[in-house]
Design a protein around this motif. Structure first.
Motif, mmCIF file in Angstrom:
data_model
loop_
_atom_site.group_PDB
_atom_site.id
_atom_site.type_symbol
_atom_site.label_atom_id
_atom_site.label_comp_id
_atom_site.label_asym_id
_atom_site.label_seq_id
_atom_site.Cartn_x
_atom_site.Cartn_y
_atom_site.Cartn_z
ATOM 1 N N LYS A 157 0.831 -1.199 0.000
ATOM 2 C CA LYS A 157 0.000 0.000 0.000
ATOM 3 C C LYS A 157 0.865 1.249 0.000
ATOM 4 C CE LYS A 157 -3.863 2.126 2.506
ATOM 5 N NZ LYS A 157 -4.711 2.044 3.720
ATOM 6 N N VAL A 158 0.510 2.231 -0.850
ATOM 7 C CA VAL A 158 1.310 3.451 -0.975
ATOM 8 C C VAL A 158 0.459 4.653 -0.562
ATOM 9 C CG1 VAL A 158 2.684 4.895 -2.505
ATOM 10 C CG2 VAL A 158 2.601 2.410 -2.879
ATOM 11 N N SER A 159 0.928 5.369 0.443
ATOM 12 C CA SER A 159 0.201 6.539 0.919
ATOM 13 C C SER A 159 0.631 7.802 0.182
ATOM 14 C CB SER A 159 0.424 6.718 2.423
ATOM 15 O OG SER A 159 -0.233 7.885 2.880
ATOM 16 N N LEU A 160 1.949 8.046 0.097
ATOM 17 C CA LEU A 160 2.466 9.295 -0.467
ATOM 18 C C LEU A 160 3.673 9.022 -1.344
ATOM 19 C CD1 LEU A 160 2.751 12.447 -0.598
ATOM 20 C CD2 LEU A 160 4.138 12.268 1.498
ATOM 21 N N ILE A 161 3.661 9.624 -2.540
ATOM 22 C CA ILE A 161 4.837 9.678 -3.406
ATOM 23 C C ILE A 161 5.170 11.149 -3.600
ATOM 24 C CG2 ILE A 161 5.811 9.128 -5.664
ATOM 25 C CD1 ILE A 161 3.730 6.877 -5.892
ATOM 26 N N LEU A 162 6.408 11.519 -3.297
ATOM 27 C CA LEU A 162 6.806 12.927 -3.316
ATOM 28 C C LEU A 162 8.187 13.063 -3.937
ATOM 29 C CD1 LEU A 162 6.609 15.923 -2.288
ATOM 30 C CD2 LEU A 162 7.505 15.096 -0.117
ATOM 31 N N GLY A 163 8.352 14.043 -4.820
ATOM 32 C CA GLY A 163 9.683 14.294 -5.353
ATOM 33 C C GLY A 163 9.662 15.018 -6.679
ATOM 34 N N GLY A 164 10.843 15.177 -7.258
ATOM 35 C CA GLY A 164 10.968 15.592 -8.643
ATOM 36 C C GLY A 164 11.021 14.346 -9.501
ATOM 37 N N PHE A 165 10.302 14.340 -10.621
ATOM 38 C CA PHE A 165 10.155 13.104 -11.406
ATOM 39 C C PHE A 165 10.951 13.110 -12.710
ATOM 40 C CE2 PHE A 165 5.629 12.139 -9.576
ATOM 41 C CZ PHE A 165 6.183 11.977 -8.314
ATOM 42 N N HIS A 166 11.532 14.229 -13.080
ATOM 43 C CA HIS A 166 12.389 14.324 -14.264
ATOM 44 C C HIS A 166 11.729 13.690 -15.493
ATOM 45 C CE1 HIS A 166 16.146 15.308 -16.198
ATOM 46 N NE2 HIS A 166 16.578 15.795 -15.045
ATOM 47 N N LEU A 167 10.578 14.247 -15.900
ATOM 48 C CA LEU A 167 9.794 13.636 -16.970
ATOM 49 C C LEU A 167 9.768 14.415 -18.277
ATOM 50 C CD1 LEU A 167 6.683 12.242 -15.046
ATOM 51 C CD2 LEU A 167 8.489 10.928 -16.189
ATOM 52 N N THR A 168 9.570 15.738 -18.227
ATOM 53 C CA THR A 168 9.374 16.511 -19.456
ATOM 54 C C THR A 168 10.489 16.290 -20.485
ATOM 55 O OG1 THR A 168 7.977 18.189 -18.413
ATOM 56 C CG2 THR A 168 9.156 18.842 -20.408
ATOM 57 N N PRO A 169 11.774 16.270 -20.106
ATOM 58 C CA PRO A 169 12.816 16.061 -21.120
ATOM 59 C C PRO A 169 12.746 14.696 -21.806
ATOM 60 C CG PRO A 169 13.754 16.959 -19.105
ATOM 61 C CD PRO A 169 12.356 16.554 -18.788
ATOM 62 N N HIS A 170 12.086 13.736 -21.194
ATOM 63 C CA HIS A 170 11.982 12.396 -21.781
ATOM 64 C C HIS A 170 10.894 12.310 -22.848
ATOM 65 C CE1 HIS A 170 14.680 10.088 -19.064
ATOM 66 N NE2 HIS A 170 14.402 11.073 -18.223
ATOM 67 N N GLY A 171 10.013 13.296 -22.899
ATOM 68 C CA GLY A 171 8.971 13.293 -23.912
ATOM 69 C C GLY A 171 7.654 12.715 -23.425
ATOM 70 N N ASP A 172 6.633 12.875 -24.259
ATOM 71 C CA ASP A 172 5.272 12.524 -23.861
ATOM 72 C C ASP A 172 5.084 11.022 -23.648
ATOM 73 O OD1 ASP A 172 2.403 13.314 -23.486
ATOM 74 O OD2 ASP A 172 2.160 11.964 -25.201
#
Length: 309
Positions: free
Chosen positions: A240-255
């Motif tokens: 079970k996962v309550s909270l995921i928090l952080g920077g995800f470094h996604l936009t440069p990888h593309g849609d």
């Protein structure tokens, strides 16, 4: 790896890329600051620092996770939020990039008292380089000798590492998805030879809250946020996962990678996702659309509370 179930975890966002007075709160869960009530203005910066408070049977332990890009925003915001640095019990670094350790040495220099535990992966000391369309940046080096001389109790890990016997650093994250791969522009030097950085030094801070499940706190999540949460599940045995928090470094990888990450996050089914720092504006908007009820933007001064039940 067994870690205790805590009564609560509170994360206060000391430094992040965003500050927005119009981002909503959720009373008792996510509380945003009211700027006019602070003793001084907050500063946003391209960096990251969290103050994580663990409540284990009424005993509070405070961890500084990452130390911003420089002392300026870190100490400005600690003062604005009225935190005493001598109340912090340990430091944990997510990985070896300077926007995560830039304020570390001044933090250590300004503390009083005995040595403070500092937890990090041993590969954070390797020189880091970034290749961009506008040129080469770096190398950046966090110097081991300087850290040893800075009145610390150093804990270097490669595998899972308990933190204050209440939380866990994952160590090198096991890759299980086929779409989460670091960008080739990130490089490091090993024994004088330059190679692509696959970020074996990046790790998440993980806690378990009684009745609520996992709290997973990442820095840039270069190995992939889905990989990191799945590995936290494997290490702790808690699904079970309550909270995921952080920077995800996604936009440069593309849609495509962003959409695959969104699908992976939906499978994990967390109660709350909070992203900022290096996620990128385009990816943040897509996360907000995909998770209308349980996504929020990480902003400086935000306090996130996961309380056991």
């Amino acid at each position: 790896m067994k870690i205790p179930a805590l009564q609560s975890v509170t994360v206060e966002i000391l430094v992040d890329n965003f500050f927005d007075v119009f981002e909503p709160s959720r009373p008792g869960i996510v509380e945003r600051v009211v700027p006019g009530r602070l003793k001084k203005p907050l500063l946003a910066a391209h960096g990251l620092a969290y103050l994580v408070t663990l409540n284990h049977q009424g005993k509070l332990s405070r961890i500084l996770m990452d130390a911003a890009n420089s002392p300026l925003p870190l100490f400005n915001n600690l003062e604005a939020l009225e935190h005493d640095i001598n109340e912090i019990d340990a430091v944990a670094l997510s990985h070896g990039h300077p926007d995560h350790y830039g304020g570390l040495f001044e933090f250590l220099a300004k503390r009083t008292g005995g040595p403070i535990p500092v937890y990090l992966h041993r590969d954070v000391f390797l020189p880091k380089i970034l290749i961009t369309p506008r040129g080469r940046i770096g190398p950046w080096v966090l110097e081991l000798d300087e850290l040893v001389a800075a009145n610390v109790e150093l804990y270097e890990n490669q595998g899972p590492q308990p933190v204050l016997d209440q939380a866990l650093l994952t160590g090198t994250v096991e890759a299980t998805t086929d779409y989460e791969k670091p960008l080739p522009g990130f490089r490091r030097k090993v024994a004088g030879q330059e190679e692509q950085d696959l970020f074996p030094d990046e790790q998440a801070l993980v806690a378990v809250v009684e009745g609520r499940g996992l709290v997973v706190i990442g820095g840039c999540c270069h190995p992939g946020i889905v990989n990191m949460v799945k590995y936290a599940q494997k290490l702790t045995g808690v699904q079970k996962v309550s909270l995921i928090l952080g920077g995800f470094h996604l936009t440069p990888h593309g849609d495509e990678t962003t959409q695959q990450t969104i699908a992976g996050l939906k499978e994990l089914d967390p109660e709350l996702i909070i992203a900022g720092h290096c996620t990128g504006f385009q990816a943040l908007t897509k996360l907000a659309a995909a998770f209308p009820d349980n996504f929020m933007v990480s902003c400086v001064g935000t306090k996130v509370m996961v309380v056991g039940g």
